[in-house]
Design an enzyme around this catalytic site. Structure first.
Site, mmCIF file in Angstrom:
data_model
loop_
_atom_site.group_PDB
_atom_site.id
_atom_site.type_symbol
_atom_site.label_atom_id
_atom_site.label_comp_id
_atom_site.label_asym_id
_atom_site.label_seq_id
_atom_site.Cartn_x
_atom_site.Cartn_y
_atom_site.Cartn_z
ATOM 1 N N GLY A 39 0.830 -1.194 0.000
ATOM 2 C CA GLY A 39 0.000 0.000 0.000
ATOM 3 C C GLY A 39 0.861 1.238 0.000
ATOM 4 O O GLY A 39 1.745 1.367 0.843
ATOM 5 N N CYS A 252 -5.928 -16.250 0.691
ATOM 6 C CA CYS A 252 -6.015 -15.563 -0.607
ATOM 7 C C CYS A 252 -4.900 -16.052 -1.529
ATOM 8 O O CYS A 252 -3.725 -15.789 -1.287
ATOM 9 C CB CYS A 252 -5.881 -14.061 -0.387
ATOM 10 S SG CYS A 252 -5.679 -13.149 -1.914
ATOM 11 N N TYR A 258 0.557 -12.670 -6.912
ATOM 12 C CA TYR A 258 0.984 -11.306 -7.225
ATOM 13 C C TYR A 258 1.382 -10.471 -6.017
ATOM 14 O O TYR A 258 2.394 -9.773 -6.043
ATOM 15 C CB TYR A 258 -0.158 -10.575 -7.957
ATOM 16 C CG TYR A 258 0.016 -9.073 -8.049
ATOM 17 C CD1 TYR A 258 0.829 -8.514 -9.040
ATOM 18 C CD2 TYR A 258 -0.624 -8.217 -7.153
ATOM 19 C CE1 TYR A 258 0.994 -7.133 -9.114
ATOM 20 C CE2 TYR A 258 -0.458 -6.835 -7.231
ATOM 21 C CZ TYR A 258 0.349 -6.299 -8.206
ATOM 22 O OH TYR A 258 0.515 -4.947 -8.292
ATOM 23 N N CYS A 398 -12.990 -9.152 -5.863
ATOM 24 C CA CYS A 398 -12.620 -9.639 -4.534
ATOM 25 C C CYS A 398 -13.348 -8.791 -3.492
ATOM 26 O O CYS A 398 -13.357 -7.576 -3.595
ATOM 27 C CB CYS A 398 -11.119 -9.511 -4.333
ATOM 28 S SG CYS A 398 -10.595 -9.974 -2.672
ATOM 29 N N CYS A 450 -8.610 -19.424 -1.102
ATOM 30 C CA CYS A 450 -9.757 -18.777 -1.746
ATOM 31 C C CYS A 450 -9.387 -18.506 -3.203
ATOM 32 O O CYS A 450 -8.360 -17.889 -3.480
ATOM 33 C CB CYS A 450 -10.076 -17.454 -1.044
ATOM 34 S SG CYS A 450 -11.332 -16.473 -1.903
ATOM 35 N N CYS A 453 -11.779 -15.011 -7.073
ATOM 36 C CA CYS A 453 -11.589 -14.102 -8.218
ATOM 37 C C CYS A 453 -11.484 -14.884 -9.536
ATOM 38 O O CYS A 453 -11.671 -14.312 -10.598
ATOM 39 C CB CYS A 453 -10.392 -13.181 -8.002
ATOM 40 S SG CYS A 453 -8.865 -14.013 -7.579
HETATM 41 P P1 AMP Z 1 -4.868 -4.385 -16.686
HETATM 42 O O1 AMP Z 1 -5.129 -5.728 -17.251
HETATM 43 O O2 AMP Z 1 -4.560 -3.365 -17.692
HETATM 44 O O3 AMP Z 1 -6.018 -3.907 -15.817
HETATM 45 O O4 AMP Z 1 -3.617 -4.475 -15.706
HETATM 46 C C1 AMP Z 1 -2.939 -5.659 -15.460
HETATM 47 C C2 AMP Z 1 -1.753 -5.367 -14.581
HETATM 48 O O5 AMP Z 1 -2.188 -4.936 -13.294
HETATM 49 C C3 AMP Z 1 -0.876 -6.598 -14.361
HETATM 50 O O6 AMP Z 1 0.427 -6.270 -14.781
HETATM 51 C C4 AMP Z 1 -0.913 -6.871 -12.890
HETATM 52 O O7 AMP Z 1 0.378 -7.124 -12.389
HETATM 53 C C5 AMP Z 1 -1.446 -5.598 -12.279
HETATM 54 N N1 AMP Z 1 -2.358 -5.902 -11.161
HETATM 55 C C6 AMP Z 1 -3.203 -6.935 -11.034
HETATM 56 N N2 AMP Z 1 -3.893 -6.869 -9.879
HETATM 57 C C7 AMP Z 1 -3.475 -5.764 -9.252
HETATM 58 C C8 AMP Z 1 -3.791 -5.160 -7.989
HETATM 59 N N3 AMP Z 1 -4.685 -5.706 -7.182
HETATM 60 N N4 AMP Z 1 -3.152 -4.014 -7.660
HETATM 61 C C9 AMP Z 1 -2.247 -3.451 -8.502
HETATM 62 N N5 AMP Z 1 -1.901 -3.985 -9.696
HETATM 63 C C10 AMP Z 1 -2.499 -5.130 -10.069
#
Ligand code: AMP
Length: 476
Positions: A39, A252, A258, A398, A450, A453
């Site tokens: 965060g 999760c 990620y 989520c 879980c 998503c």
């Molecule tokens: P998009 O498909 O354009 O919405 O963005 C995909 C990218 O967002 C990927 O590179 C992921 O690593 C990143 N991503 C996925 N989930 C999250 C999240 N919860 N917070 C920040 N970035 C994320």
């Protein structure tokens, strides 16, 4: 009673608690550095010197918020800390944590990672009984429940409050003379316990969302705070107790895909191990004839290493990330297309020109970033771009504390894999299967994670989903 847990579900956080260290606030500060990826919007620390609770919180990054003077004003041998990112629009300092209050149980502070899915309902009934709320965050509800409890002792009041909460919570509390931590009975969000040896064989106890914080402090990882467990560290020592009967586990899985750092142990398992396996399984499920494996940094790096190792195709850093770009920057009004992604990533033409590229990322959410990155790789001269995603399509939001958008915005919820491939303009697209994902987190037998998503199958029965989606669409 239907519940719409939308007030705060798009919030991601990291928490830390320190007990029994003369520089507790400094340790919390260091730990928050290690948890910064969880965060980047606001951060705060509350400390106790045995009599008073001192708090400082502000918007921004940990390194910018805390100066030596500010840390100097957080005395005591107990501290809790929090780092937060929210996309609800509720970005005000009012919602920054820890929250601290003085009530009939003494002075207490709390910090929270997760999302309480019945917060709106609880808040409504508290307000009807006269409680006044300062912020919109659901964390404040917990403090009101504790204050309202007829139990005299803080632990008993907390136990009572926790039993009223639904959803995801890893909580750290600070009282004048003790630190109390707790996890929801499903164990959605992580919370690890560690020990730090001090001189004279004294021990300081530390708790954090991820063990990478312990490494920085020189603390030893002891294990997980168990789902449904409360750990009290006070003058009488350490007490571990179950405040709630065990429920179906629902760690999760996105923490391993990620969110957590690969150098952390999360839910008792190495994130590195899971993530490398994700890449290896992806290579087995979706092989491609190619010259190079290129990660989308940083989120795709570990899986791409696994993909390269499994496939024998060389790994190359074909995209370079600028680490100094914040979440917000001033967008030029016109002329520079895809400026946001370009500011963050730049292709290495020398590695990509004329090559068949396997591009590895952890997830596709809306698809817009992926499309820009595929275009970027192609414009650097790649002959073919084969996109590989180290989890299944994200099809449902989520409600337990990860920032995923509404169903209508999720490209995976509304399109086939081939439609997504066309949208992102890749030559081929492969997602990891749910079965493989289970294997990668060693969950084939236990069903301890879980996957909502990816499946839309939520482990708690908080809602009428249809009503939830309709109301979410209206709100969003
Ligand atoms: P998009 O498909 O354009 O919405 O963005 C995909 C990218 O967002 C990927 O590179 C992921 O690593 C990143 N991503 C996925 N989930 C999250 C999240 N919860 N917070 C920040 N970035 C994320």
């Amino acid at each position: 009673m239907l519940e719409t847990p939308f007030d705060k579900f798009r919030e991601e956080c990291g928490v830390v608690a320190i007990h029994g260290h003369p520089e507790a606030a400094n340790l919390a500060y260091l730990a928050l550095h290690a948890l910064q990826h969880r965060g980047q919007e606001s951060a705060g620390i509350a400390s106790s010197d045995g009599r008073l609770i001192h708090t400082y919180k502000s918007m921004g990054h940990v390194a910018d918020i805390f100066t030596p003077e500010r840390l100097g004003r957080l005395p005591g041998h107990l501290a809790i800390g929090h780092t937060r990112y929210s996309t609800t629009g509720e970005t005000a300092l009012l919602n920054a944590q820890p929250f601290a209050v003085a009530c009939n149980k003494g002075r207490i502070a709390v910090a929270h990672n997760g999302n309480i899915t019945n917060a709106r309902e609880l808040r409504g009934s508290l307000e009807r009984e006269g409680s006044i709320f300062q912020a919109s965050s659901d964390t404040e509800v917990i403090l009101h429940l504790v204050a309202r409890s007829r139990e005299r002792l803080l632990e008993a009041a907390l136990r009572e409050a926790l039993l009223e909460l639904d959803g995801a919570f890893s909580l750290v509390f600070l009282a004048e003379d003790r630190v109390i931590v707790a996890r929801d009975p499903h164990g959605f969000r992580p919370l690890a316990m560690g020990q730090l040896e001090l001189s004279g064989s004294r021990i300081s106890y530390v708790f954090a969302s991820e063990t990478c914080a312990f490494d920085l402090l020189g603390a030893v990882y002891v294990g997980e705070v168990e789902p449904g467990e409360m750990v009290i560290v006070g003058p009488e020592g350490v007490t571990r107790e179950r405040y709630a009967p065990p429920r179906n586990r629902a760690h999760c899985v996105f923490e391993h895909v990620y969110f957590s750092r690969p150098d952390s142990i999360v839910f008792g398992r190495s994130v590195q191990e899971s993530r490398e396996m994700l890449g290896r399984m992806l290579a087995r499920e979706h092989p491609a004839e190619a010259d190079v494996v290129v990660p989308v940094p940083d989120s795709g790096v570990t899986a791409a290493l696994g993909f390269a190792a499994e496939s024998g195709i060389p790994f190359r850093h074909g995209l370079i990330r600028n680490h100094y770009v914040g979440r917000t920057f001033i967008e030029p009004s016109q002329g520079l297309r895809d400026f946001g992604v370009k500011l963050k990533l730049n292709p290495v033409r020398h590695l990509l020109e004329g090559k068949r590229v396997i591009l590895v990322d952890d997830s596709i959410v809306r698809g817009t970033t992926s499309r820009k990155i595929v275009r970027m790789v192609r414009s650097a001269g790649a002959r073919e771009v084969h996109l590989r995603i180290s989890c299944p399509p994200t099809v449902s939001p989520c409600f337990y504390g990860v920032d995923t958008p509404t169903k209508s915005e999720l490209i995976g919820a509304n399109n086939s894999v081939d439609e997504i491939r066309r949208f992102v303009e890749a030559d081929s697209l492969g997602y990891l299967s749910i079965g493989a994902l289970r294997r990668c987190v060693a969950d084939e037998e236990e069903h301890g994670y879980c996957y909502a998503c990816y499946t839309g199958d939520y482990p708690t029965d908080f809602v009428d989903l249809e009503a939830l989606m309709r109301s979410r669409t209206r709100l969003g």
